[in-house]
Scaffold this active site. Structure first.
Site, mmCIF file in Angstrom:
data_model
loop_
_atom_site.group_PDB
_atom_site.id
_atom_site.type_symbol
_atom_site.label_atom_id
_atom_site.label_comp_id
_atom_site.label_asym_id
_atom_site.label_seq_id
_atom_site.Cartn_x
_atom_site.Cartn_y
_atom_site.Cartn_z
ATOM 1 C CE1 TYR A 163 -2.989 3.079 0.561
ATOM 2 C CE2 TYR A 163 -3.649 2.142 2.668
ATOM 3 C CZ TYR A 163 -3.783 3.118 1.702
ATOM 4 O OH TYR A 163 -4.697 4.135 1.872
ATOM 5 C CG ASP A 195 -10.914 8.735 -4.477
ATOM 6 O OD1 ASP A 195 -10.001 7.899 -4.474
ATOM 7 O OD2 ASP A 195 -11.748 8.816 -3.558
ATOM 8 C CD GLU A 196 -7.119 13.461 -5.971
ATOM 9 O OE1 GLU A 196 -6.041 13.777 -5.428
ATOM 10 O OE2 GLU A 196 -7.943 12.661 -5.476
ATOM 11 C CB SER A 198 -2.785 6.083 -2.350
ATOM 12 O OG SER A 198 -3.855 5.164 -2.356
ATOM 13 C CB SER A 214 -11.603 8.057 1.261
ATOM 14 O OG SER A 214 -11.214 9.230 0.562
ATOM 15 C CE LYS A 216 -5.896 2.648 -1.723
ATOM 16 N NZ LYS A 216 -6.481 3.153 -0.471
ATOM 17 N N GLY A 229 -5.475 4.823 -6.053
ATOM 18 C CA GLY A 229 -6.106 5.354 -4.858
ATOM 19 C C GLY A 229 -6.261 6.855 -4.785
#
Length: 251
Positions: A88, A145-146, A120, A162, A118, A143
């Site tokens: 992660y 989202d935008e 992010s 999230s 993952k 990870g």
């Protein structure tokens, strides 16, 4: 990371139990600030029937090189050798911004159960290099989202984020449009989420705000955050909810 080891075990048990017949995968995060707790949570996840585990880098005493981080991840994964293991990568939280491409060098030789990342982080060059130079049985879950659409174009296999807790159906439309080759529609959905997040950031968007948004928009009472994450005022959340409803009124 605000939960105790005992609480995290209870939470994992509940997810594994409730997911039966409803979810294809339950991936339990087992990363901690110390190796012993991480290994304890990994072993527990294996015992309760989780489908996979993941771990972020510890971020009080940080690994300074990719070799040391791989060593730490190897130790964690060894406590649950039958479970697929994911790294992660979330440098905005951990402060560990080692290139993932460096971390992945020779990692499956050390961790036979290794199955992906993952990711992010915002470095799409690093992300793309990992995707293009990894075996097909690894998965890369994005990870941030935008900028999910950009990651999908780079070859992301899926997403974990999230805001999907309350905006998941809109992101499902984005991914479906991308798979269908409708880039215009996919871009439209991505731009809507970016508009919401830009607005929320002006009002002080953080984990506390995000958790309260989950409660307000999902209809589930999820409780307040734990210190040092501060709760958000009802006024601020109300403004963001109103903006969300306006932006997605036609969706």
């Amino acid at each position: 990371m605000s939960l105790t080891v005992a609480e995290r075990k209870i939470l994992a048990e509940e997810w594994c139990q409730k997911a039966k017949g409803r979810l294809d995968h339950v991936i339990v995060h087992v990363g901690c600030m110390n190796l012993k707790d991480s290994k304890e949570l990994a072993a527990h996840a294996e015992q309760i029937g989780a489908h996979a585990i993941a771990a972020m880098a510890p971020f009080f005493f940080k690994p300074r090189t990719a070799d040391v981080l791989r060593w730490f991840l190897q130790e964690v994964a060894s406590a649950a050798p039958t479970l697929p293991f994911y790294y992660y990568h979330i440098p905005s939280v951990t402060g560990v911004n080692l290139p993932v491409r460096d971390v992945l060098e020779g990692i499956e030789e050390l961790i036979p159960s290794f199955r992906g990342v993952k990711f992010s982080g915002a470095d799409l060059m690093d992300f793309g290099y990992c995707v293009s130079n990894s075996p097909p049985h690894w998965s890369f879950l994005y990870g941030m989202d935008e900028q999910l659409l950009a990651a999908l174009a780079m070859g992301a296999d899926g997403a974990v984020g999230s805001t999907y807790n309350y905006a998941g159906r809109h992101f499902n439309k984005l991914t479906s449009a991308f798979k269908d080759g409708d880039v215009v529609q996919a871009r439209k959905m991505q731009f809507k989420m970016q508009e919401l997040l830009c607005y929320a950031m002006k009002l002080g968007f953080d984990l506390g705000v995000n958790k309260q948004l989950m409660s307000e928009l999902s209809g589930l009472s999820l409780g307040p955050p734990r210190l040092p994450v501060a709760p958000c005022s009802d006024a601020v959340v109300g403004l963001i909810v109103k903006k969300y409803q306006h932006i997605f009124a036609d969706c």
